[in-house]
Design an enzyme around this catalytic site. Structure first.
Site, mmCIF file in Angstrom:
data_model
loop_
_atom_site.group_PDB
_atom_site.id
_atom_site.type_symbol
_atom_site.label_atom_id
_atom_site.label_comp_id
_atom_site.label_asym_id
_atom_site.label_seq_id
_atom_site.Cartn_x
_atom_site.Cartn_y
_atom_site.Cartn_z
ATOM 1 N N GLY B 262 0.805 -1.217 0.000
ATOM 2 C CA GLY B 262 0.000 0.000 0.000
ATOM 3 C C GLY B 262 0.839 1.269 0.000
ATOM 4 O O GLY B 262 2.068 1.228 0.168
ATOM 5 N N HIS B 263 0.174 2.394 -0.143
ATOM 6 C CA HIS B 263 0.889 3.668 -0.207
ATOM 7 C C HIS B 263 1.590 3.994 1.109
ATOM 8 O O HIS B 263 1.096 3.686 2.180
ATOM 9 C CB HIS B 263 -0.017 4.809 -0.658
ATOM 10 C CG HIS B 263 -1.297 4.965 0.092
ATOM 11 N ND1 HIS B 263 -2.298 5.781 -0.347
ATOM 12 C CD2 HIS B 263 -1.758 4.387 1.226
ATOM 13 C CE1 HIS B 263 -3.295 5.714 0.504
ATOM 14 N NE2 HIS B 263 -3.007 4.885 1.445
#
Lengths: 361, 361, 361
Positions: B262-263
């Site tokens: 994920g970011h």
């Protein structure tokens, strides 16, 4: 709400070709089913124009019932012909004929295919494909735009290689394979009638490395991938090539989308691996094994013939043929649900004590 | 049955080049191992032509034993030279020489690489690639057909950019990177010797949105992805760029296939993330963390150095360095298996009571 | 250690365009927030040049606080303007103005978008795209190199079709859709403003087959995929088309990366499906359902409005609207954590007995 949306018929002509019409006798033969004429109505054996789900079918449509939870829809259908198991013949409306068979889903598949045959390959290499001069492409194969066929690759007659597919050096495709858009295949030998859906990755490096003094060092992956006849691989699935021996998917096996197959896995005939399941390196599946969605198998184990691995199951050791396991770690199906029930009961009993201990994600 | 299939040797010449032959001394040096001559036979130190698994190796082949479960194969091998740990020297057949080392897998990796070196980049831009005039491509780089190199992108010397790979605007690749077919990279800076397998997605929008009056509103994702030196990313894995800060994969880390990052995730040096695991946004992994297959980590937590997260583990909070956890929610390894054992025992005891409560999928 | 790395500012100019500067009033209006001037300093309402996280922001930057765990950073920030919830106004440093709102994340999204607007489509068909003569491409659409647009496909105004995307025969894209690199779409109708990230697969064959006398026989998949307005699909996700009816993703719903959606799934408005979750065939999600990461739903069930399915949850039966479930099999959130606590306590008590039974992966 979506659930209230109108259900449209299948086989939108923008996307599907249509054959027919077909008579009831012809459909009965294709289906391998017994034709039971309508109890009421004009009794005429008409021609049928297409297929439709029970809710939207009309007198010229063929429909079917496979899942008993949709039985109430059968009694209200306006379909002209329905495919049903013997147990449901009584529920067929009076004006509707029936094709009765012990395998309604199979019969349905054949009838549907009759109305909507798979488009054959359109022989030829698209002007925008990139085919190495040393590759051998059968004149009856279809190569779509932006496909890449590498040196010494062999593409059998009747194959369709989709847009942007990359068939690597030396890869061999038997006859009538269908390679989807954006598929990449390297270091692999495919049998006949193998189907690979878009974005699947076949034959890349397995996950192998040793710990060296300055970090991880890659183990050369020197095996290949063998996909036997009639194998089907889902979209965006990944099958690594073997490290020393080969990764083998046995004849007729079907893998769903986003499945991971590690290096050196050996899978027997007619196995099923459902979406998002993963099989680690060097594990062996004998014939007719089913691995349900999101299950995971560690490496170097053996799963016996006809074993069934449940959804989200975590398998850490060999499983006997015919076993039915679920849970993480895997255990017999009955034991898993017994554990669930017992723990619930114990927790309810203890609930006064446990108050306030409930977690927070 | 697949399991009964004949095992073919590795390094099929359709797919792999071969160097050699090499003498035993030369192999010992490459392997960093001690050469122990054969106890019997002619005692001649021959040249070796290739590598093979124990079962199929012949006198001109080098083989190895790493996993003790395959030890019985060692005693029967016809290989001319085997790489083994000291504990197995006694099991080496009389006619076979040995390379003895505490790290047989590492030694094997180096010997295999000697016989089958990675093909070097073939410098040049294929006529069917699409390179923006403002991009900077080193003359020693190889750009394959249908690759796209965007404006102001920089491709270092020795890089190979595979067919259909898309290198977005401003992306920088250090020297000797290998970008697989169908990879897309945007908003990213790569170090040296980074390897990305086919179909991986690097730098796309993270999953970020706020609830607005008329539905979700996208949070602009304004960070980038940093892949440090010697990072390896598996096939069809996805690494989202940061939202405000960056997503960072530390030097030497290896991610398997179908992994989700994920970011804003920050990963230290030499981490391992096995197939189908997922790490949610803004989580931090310190150095040498291992995340096994199908594990999931929630966002905004920290995993300490050398922690090991087991397969299918669900991690909802920080994990201390060196810890060994498994289960969902994550708990110490011993505790997990103790729980499993205790529940089994309680359920067996209660089984009369629970009868009939077993579930149904 | 990565965690010690310097955090760089967002919106690297190599990758992002920048608008502005903007005055505080203008930002307050865009954010729908109340402007609270700085308590100290010169009191001048300046122009702001960009956005940055609290740690690195300077006097010309706008920053924000959304997650309370980062509150200590607020007190030390050098940002000139911060977006905060009312509860945090007191913690804003004296020299810093504030935009106060009950929805700071939403306000942030709008301010960030103001500074970094999405680049509009650059109308035109790239010379290296392959567009069928029968396709209809709006003159305001952008078609990138190596994209393929099939027969009778329709591409609406404002759409961007990325490099290597394949838009199949008859597929329709409403206005302002963004189709990422390497996406494949077939048998599908898309609404307006649909966003599909790189490598997603939309509309391929579902996983359907019947057992025939000679192996599995494919059930023709004759439905399509409907993506309603404002749907967003993550990288490398897979959405199979319907078998008889359609697979429908309701307006405003967002799917993360590596998500699997089986055939005939019907999803309502504004659902969220997080990374690596999977929804099996014919399951219905009503509106506003959230499915967390790595959760799995079996087929033919119904999930009620606003239900929330926890991470790694295994859902085997219908879930009522508004329910909050987790675990495999799924159970109410509180029950799951109570079970975990009770089992831990029982196992500790029994630990003497269980000694030596701990497993080994």
């Amino acid at each position: 709400m979506t659930a209230g949306k109108e259900i449209s018929g299948p086989a939108d002509p923008r996307f599907f070709t249509r054959a027919g019409p077909f008579g009831a006798e012809q459909l009965a033969e294709a289906a391998g089913a017994e034709l039971v004429p309508a109890k009421a109505g004009d009794g005429v054996v008409r021609d049928y124009a297409g297929i439709a789900p029970l809710q939207v079918a009309g007198p010229a449509d063929v429909s079917f019932l496979d899942n008993r939870r949709y039985a109430p829809l059968l009694e209200q259908t306006r379909a002209g012909l329905v495919i049903v198991a013997p147990a449901f013949v009584d529920k067929v409306p009076a004006g509707c004929a029936a094709l009765v068979t012990a395998s309604p889903y199979l019969a349905w598949s054949r009838v549907a295919r009759l109305f909507h045959p798979l488009a054959p390959a359109r022989p030829g290499i698209h002007a925008l494909a990139c085919v190495d001069p040393s590759a051998s492409v059968a004149p009856e194969a279809e190569i779509e735009p932006f496909a890449v066929i590498g040196p010494n690759a062999e593409i059998g007659p009747g194959c369709v290689v989709g847009s942007h597919a990359v068939i690597g050096q030396g890869v061999r495709l038997g006859r009538d394979c269908r390679i989807g858009n954006h598929v990449s295949i390297s270091h692999a030998l495919l049998g006949e009638r193998v189907i690979i859906l878009p974005g699947a990755r076949i034959g890349q490096d397995g996950f192998g490395f040793a710990v060296g003094p300055a970090g991880f060092e890659t183990i050369p992956q020197l095996g290949k991938v063998i996909l036997e006849n009639d194998v089907e691989i889902g979209a965006n699935s990944t099958i690594d090539r073997g490290s020393v021996s080969d990764t083998v998917i046995g004849a007729g096996s079907r893998l769903d989308n986003l499945v991971q197959i590690g290096h050196n896995v050996q899978m027997g005939r007619c196995c099923i691996v459902v979406s998002q399941a993963g099989i680690s390196g060097s594990t062996v599946l004998e014939d007719y094994v089913t691995v349900a969605a999101q299950a995971g198998l560690i490496g170097h184990i053996r799963i016996g013939t006809k074993a069934r691995i449940g959804a989200q199951c975590g398998v850490m050791s060999d499983i006997e043929g015919g076993a039915d396991v679920i849970g993480s770690p895997a255990m017999p199906f009955r034991e898993f649900f017994r554990n669930v029930a017992v723990l619930r009961k114990l927790a309810k009993k203890a609930s006064g004590t446990a108050q306030g201990e409930t977690g927070k994600v």
